[in-house]
Scaffold this motif. Sequence first.
Motif, mmCIF file in Angstrom:
data_model
loop_
_atom_site.group_PDB
_atom_site.id
_atom_site.type_symbol
_atom_site.label_atom_id
_atom_site.label_comp_id
_atom_site.label_asym_id
_atom_site.label_seq_id
_atom_site.Cartn_x
_atom_site.Cartn_y
_atom_site.Cartn_z
ATOM 1 N N GLY A 104 0.822 -1.198 0.000
ATOM 2 C CA GLY A 104 0.000 0.000 0.000
ATOM 3 C C GLY A 104 0.853 1.244 0.000
ATOM 4 O O GLY A 104 2.079 1.193 -0.185
ATOM 5 N N LEU A 105 0.208 2.362 0.230
ATOM 6 C CA LEU A 105 0.915 3.641 0.237
ATOM 7 C C LEU A 105 2.001 3.698 1.296
ATOM 8 O O LEU A 105 3.011 4.381 1.102
ATOM 9 N N ASP A 106 1.828 2.996 2.413
ATOM 10 C CA ASP A 106 2.841 2.987 3.459
ATOM 11 C C ASP A 106 4.188 2.539 2.888
ATOM 12 O O ASP A 106 5.215 3.172 3.133
ATOM 13 N N SER A 107 4.189 1.470 2.110
ATOM 14 C CA SER A 107 5.423 0.965 1.514
ATOM 15 C C SER A 107 5.953 1.910 0.438
ATOM 16 O O SER A 107 7.162 2.084 0.298
ATOM 17 N N ILE A 108 5.054 2.508 -0.311
ATOM 18 C CA ILE A 108 5.468 3.372 -1.427
ATOM 19 C C ILE A 108 6.026 4.699 -0.920
ATOM 20 O O ILE A 108 7.122 5.108 -1.312
ATOM 21 N N ILE A 109 5.304 5.379 -0.026
ATOM 22 C CA ILE A 109 5.826 6.666 0.459
ATOM 23 C C ILE A 109 7.000 6.462 1.404
ATOM 24 O O ILE A 109 7.803 7.371 1.596
ATOM 25 N N GLY A 110 7.133 5.245 1.948
ATOM 26 C CA GLY A 110 8.290 4.928 2.770
ATOM 27 C C GLY A 110 9.586 4.916 1.981
ATOM 28 O O GLY A 110 10.677 4.963 2.551
ATOM 29 N N LEU A 111 9.486 4.866 0.651
ATOM 30 C CA LEU A 111 10.683 4.912 -0.194
ATOM 31 C C LEU A 111 11.339 6.285 -0.183
ATOM 32 O O LEU A 111 12.521 6.414 -0.476
ATOM 33 N N VAL A 112 10.569 7.320 0.145
ATOM 34 C CA VAL A 112 11.122 8.672 0.239
ATOM 35 C C VAL A 112 11.854 8.765 1.578
ATOM 36 O O VAL A 112 11.232 8.633 2.633
ATOM 37 N N PRO A 113 13.175 8.962 1.543
ATOM 38 C CA PRO A 113 13.941 8.959 2.798
ATOM 39 C C PRO A 113 13.405 9.961 3.829
ATOM 40 O O PRO A 113 13.028 11.078 3.498
ATOM 41 N N VAL A 114 13.351 9.536 5.053
ATOM 42 C CA VAL A 114 12.967 10.282 6.249
ATOM 43 C C VAL A 114 11.542 10.842 6.164
ATOM 44 O O VAL A 114 10.687 10.473 6.951
ATOM 45 N N VAL A 115 11.272 11.701 5.212
ATOM 46 C CA VAL A 115 9.973 12.351 5.097
ATOM 47 C C VAL A 115 8.858 11.322 4.915
ATOM 48 O O VAL A 115 7.811 11.396 5.566
ATOM 49 N N GLY A 116 9.085 10.344 4.060
ATOM 50 C CA GLY A 116 8.074 9.326 3.799
ATOM 51 C C GLY A 116 7.720 8.534 5.048
ATOM 52 O O GLY A 116 6.556 8.225 5.291
ATOM 53 N N ASP A 117 8.747 8.225 5.856
ATOM 54 C CA ASP A 117 8.505 7.472 7.085
ATOM 55 C C ASP A 117 7.681 8.283 8.082
ATOM 56 O O ASP A 117 6.829 7.738 8.775
ATOM 57 N N PHE A 118 7.929 9.587 8.138
ATOM 58 C CA PHE A 118 7.163 10.427 9.064
ATOM 59 C C PHE A 118 5.727 10.640 8.579
ATOM 60 O O PHE A 118 4.804 10.705 9.391
#
Length: 129
Positions: free
Chosen positions: A39-53
Amino acid sequence: MGFELPMGSDPVSIRKRIEALEHLLERSFHLPGTKYPIGLDSIIGLVPVVGDFISAGLGAYIVWEARNLGLPKWKLWRMGGHIAFDTAIGAVPLVGDAFDVVYKSNTKNLRIIKKHLDKHHPETRIIEG
């Protein structure tokens, strides 16, 4: 005619919103060439730091909705722990991205919420058919 989320503060509306967000964050797509849901969690998690937050913030929204349902504090803390663990490991380059695909904190938290609702608000059960 599109899909609309209920905006009420009743348990049924909250459950539907949480289920929709969990689906979007954890299982709205499939890995190309597989049937493995991501889902989007995995996809936006690819963006370093910002995606995880951003992912952590969306997960925190689910915990906030659980608070509105009256879940006990210990369950809210447990849910927060799932998000914190997901965020901490997800922040590690490459390893964290692979981890995000496997560890679905929002699905774990939805399970906690459903168990609570099924016990305290059985009228919120949705029979899928």
